[in-house]
Motif scaffolding. Structure first.
Motif, PDB file in Angstrom:
ATOM      1  N   GLY A 243       0.815  -1.216   0.000  1.00 18.72           N
ATOM      2  CA  GLY A 243       0.000   0.000   0.000  1.00 18.72           C
ATOM      3  C   GLY A 243       0.849   1.267   0.000  1.00 18.72           C
ATOM      4  N   HIS A 244       2.116   1.122   0.377  1.00 16.74           N
ATOM      5  CA  HIS A 244       2.985   2.307   0.396  1.00 16.74           C
ATOM      6  C   HIS A 244       4.003   2.279  -0.743  1.00 16.74           C
ATOM      7  CE1 HIS A 244       1.031   3.818   3.950  1.00 16.74           C
ATOM      8  NE2 HIS A 244       0.975   2.550   4.325  1.00 16.74           N
ATOM      9  N   MET A 245       3.707   1.499  -1.774  1.00 14.40           N
ATOM     10  CA  MET A 245       4.466   1.605  -3.018  1.00 14.40           C
ATOM     11  C   MET A 245       4.047   2.923  -3.678  1.00 14.40           C
ATOM     12  SD  MET A 245       4.231  -0.824  -6.397  1.00 14.40           S
ATOM     13  CE  MET A 245       5.292  -2.162  -5.877  1.00 14.40           C
ATOM     14  N   LEU A 253      -0.648  13.373  -0.234  1.00 14.92           N
ATOM     15  CA  LEU A 253       0.086  13.127   0.999  1.00 14.92           C
ATOM     16  C   LEU A 253      -0.525  11.900   1.695  1.00 14.92           C
ATOM     17  CD1 LEU A 253       2.321  14.263   2.823  1.00 14.92           C
ATOM     18  CD2 LEU A 253       0.538  15.568   4.018  1.00 14.92           C
ATOM     19  N   CYS A 254       0.336  10.927   2.015  1.00 14.35           N
ATOM     20  CA  CYS A 254      -0.128   9.675   2.616  1.00 14.35           C
ATOM     21  C   CYS A 254      -0.053   9.763   4.144  1.00 14.35           C
ATOM     22  CB  CYS A 254       0.751   8.534   2.109  1.00 14.35           C
ATOM     23  SG  CYS A 254       0.271   6.908   2.722  1.00 14.35           S
ATOM     24  N   THR A 255      -0.779   8.880   4.822  1.00 17.15           N
ATOM     25  CA  THR A 255      -0.725   8.838   6.291  1.00 17.15           C
ATOM     26  C   THR A 255       0.671   8.465   6.791  1.00 17.15           C
ATOM     27  OG1 THR A 255      -1.498   6.566   6.157  1.00 17.15           O
ATOM     28  CG2 THR A 255      -3.155   8.242   6.637  1.00 17.15           C
ATOM     29  N   CYS A 256       1.488   7.854   5.911  1.00 12.40           N
ATOM     30  CA  CYS A 256       2.843   7.470   6.314  1.00 12.40           C
ATOM     31  C   CYS A 256       3.812   8.646   6.234  1.00 12.40           C
ATOM     32  CB  CYS A 256       3.353   6.318   5.441  1.00 12.40           C
ATOM     33  SG  CYS A 256       3.763   6.816   3.756  1.00 12.40           S
ATOM     34  N   GLY A 257       3.338   9.792   5.730  1.00 17.72           N
ATOM     35  CA  GLY A 257       4.194  10.979   5.656  1.00 17.72           C
ATOM     36  C   GLY A 257       4.823  11.192   4.284  1.00 17.72           C
ATOM     37  N   GLY A 260       2.130  10.101  -2.652  1.00 22.38           N
ATOM     38  CA  GLY A 260       1.813   9.302  -3.838  1.00 22.38           C
ATOM     39  C   GLY A 260       1.738   7.802  -3.632  1.00 22.38           C
ATOM     40  N   CYS A 261       1.530   7.342  -2.373  1.00 26.89           N
ATOM     41  CA  CYS A 261       1.434   5.893  -2.132  1.00 26.89           C
ATOM     42  C   CYS A 261       0.125   5.350  -2.715  1.00 26.89           C
ATOM     43  CB  CYS A 261       1.444   5.586  -0.643  1.00 26.89           C
ATOM     44  SG  CYS A 261       2.918   6.114   0.215  1.00 26.89           S
ATOM     45  N   LEU A 262       0.165   4.070  -3.053  1.00 26.66           N
ATOM     46  CA  LEU A 262      -1.027   3.381  -3.561  1.00 26.66           C
ATOM     47  C   LEU A 262      -2.200   3.527  -2.590  1.00 26.66           C
ATOM     48  CD1 LEU A 262      -2.033   1.606  -5.830  1.00 26.66           C
ATOM     49  CD2 LEU A 262      -1.050  -0.372  -4.653  1.00 26.66           C
TER      50      LEU A 262
HETATM   51 ZN   LIG Z   1       2.250   5.805   2.395  1.00 23.48          ZN
END
Ligand SMILES: [Zn+2]
Length: 407
Positions: A243-245, A253-257, A260-262
């Motif tokens: 999911g973070h590819m 902006l993703c929750t991981c910081g 553009g993550c999936l």
């Molecule tokens: Zn992410």
């Protein structure tokens, strides 16, 4: 009272058991071929398994002239396994026999009340109920396995901090020791995507396929990978790494910081927020902006152009991510599962179609399957399968054998 599973078995007895568990019923000569043992040695290892009533001779095979050969198999009575799927919105509990056939199952909602203590209590009470109703007289649950949402410490049996659980208390939960105490049997733990791919690869649609990838698309994207007989585990056993590819370098902006993550494009959260943004920009739909993902899937089926476009957009990103994953791992089979895949033909067909089109030529033999053959039981059945693999110490070499001999 039955003795503990494998209590008096050594590694060779377990090896014979594993061969029968996966390929039985088979004749002694077939078993010799499967295990590579000599006849006298095989008979010696079969005896304790028969004394424990783990192995039985249920029937006779076809004769090529002369006496019909006895067929051996593991028992479908007395010993049972419990498999549990702890997901964010539901919990599935199955009781299986030693062949991993589901004998009974129960499904529960996971909501704001589903604290760890309450969840464990439900599992223990349900296990008792299923054992009373669905086992043969005197039969009991001998092993249990859980497929849960990560990250987790498998060695400590602890769920670390699963995200998006509605109830409080899901931090550093010693799930394995809590369940072991309540159930009174050994308990195994892995992330749900891993148990699902294990179940499908050993007992489901992936049986005989050397490389299987399982992708569950819902609140998050959970992925399990079974390559050449080995379950591939990620760092901290997190199931959401795919999911973070990154699929869009300048993306959301993703929750991981990161950007553009999936996960920002092909999840339930992404679909509902994309739909709301489109409505806020004035794009037309009969649905209001704050609609559920189920309604978006239903509206797309009924011809709502915006709902269809949002789903197609999300699934296109998933397809691109999948093509990268396929290029990297070279699976023969990709099982797509989870709420978005189940609810929307458009989402599944777009994701699989884009992946197939984008994939590098050498990986073009990959096949896709919607839902897998174990469907919604996959994670829970995989929990039970994991428990059995661990108890039987079915280490990677026996799994490789399983792949080579089947199909
Ligand atoms: Zn992410």
């Amino acid at each position: 009272m039955l003795p503990d599973l494998f209590s008096t078995c050594g590694p060779q007895e377990k090896r014979v058991f594993c061969a029968l568990q996966k390929f039985g019923p088979v004749s002694k000569s077939q078993l010799l071929a499967l295990t590579g043992l000599k006849l006298t040695t095989l008979s010696r290892f079969l005896r304790p398994l028969e004394e424990l009533r783990l192995v039985v001779r249920p029937q006779f095979g076809e004769s090529s002239g002369g006496r019909k050969p006895a067929l051996y198999d593991v028992t479908d009575r007395d010993y049972y396994l419990l498999g549990v799927d702890i997901s964010r919105t539901y919990m599935q509990i199955v009781l299986t026999d030693l062949k991993l056939r589901v004998r009974a199952s129960r499904r529960f909602h996971m909501d704001g009340q589903s604290t760890p203590e309450r969840t464990v209590r439900t599992i223990v009470e349900t296990a008792r109920e299923l054992a009373d109703q669905a086992t043969t007289p005197g039969g009991r649950i001998v092993l249990a396995g859980v497929g849960a949402v990560g990250p987790m410490s498998r060695t400590d049996g602890v769920l670390l901090s699963p995200r998006y659980f509605q109830a409080s208390g899901w931090k550093d939960v010693p799930l394995v020791s809590m369940l072991r105490q309540g159930l009174g049997c050994p308990v195994s733990l892995d992330n749900g995507a891993n148990t699902a791919v294990l179940a499908e690869a050993l007992y489901g649609i992936g049986r005989g396929v050397p490389r299987v990838v399982y992708v569950n698309c819902g609140v998050g994207i959970r992925t399990g990978t079974f390559l050449d007989g080995v379950l591939i585990r990620t760092s901290q056993n997190a199931e959401d790494v795919f999911g973070h590819m990154v699929v869009n370098a300048d993306g959301r902006l993703c929750t991981c910081g990161k950007r553009g993550c999936l996960d920002c494009y092909a999840t339930i959260r992404a679909v509902t927020s994309e739909f709301a943004e489109c409505r806020a920009r004035g794009e037309h739909s009969d649905l209001p902006a704050d609609v559920t993902w189920e309604s978006i899937c239903a509206a797309a089926r009924q011809g709502d152009a915006l709902a269809a476009s949002v789903l197609r957009h999300a699934a296109t990103y998933l397809g691109i991510g999948l093509s990268n994953l396929i290029n990297l791992l070279g699976p023969g089979l990709v099982i797509l599962s989870g709420p978005l895949i189940r609810q929307s033909d458009l989402f599944y067909e777009t994701a699989a179609g884009v992946a197939q089109k984008q994939v590098w030529a050498v990986q073009s033999g990959v096949k896709f399957h919607r839902g897998g053959s174990l469907e919604e039981d996959a994670i829970a059945v995989g929990g039970a399968a994991l428990a059995l693999e661990e108890a039987a110490e079915a280490l990677p070499d026996s799994r490789v054998q399983a792949v080579q001999h089947s199909g």
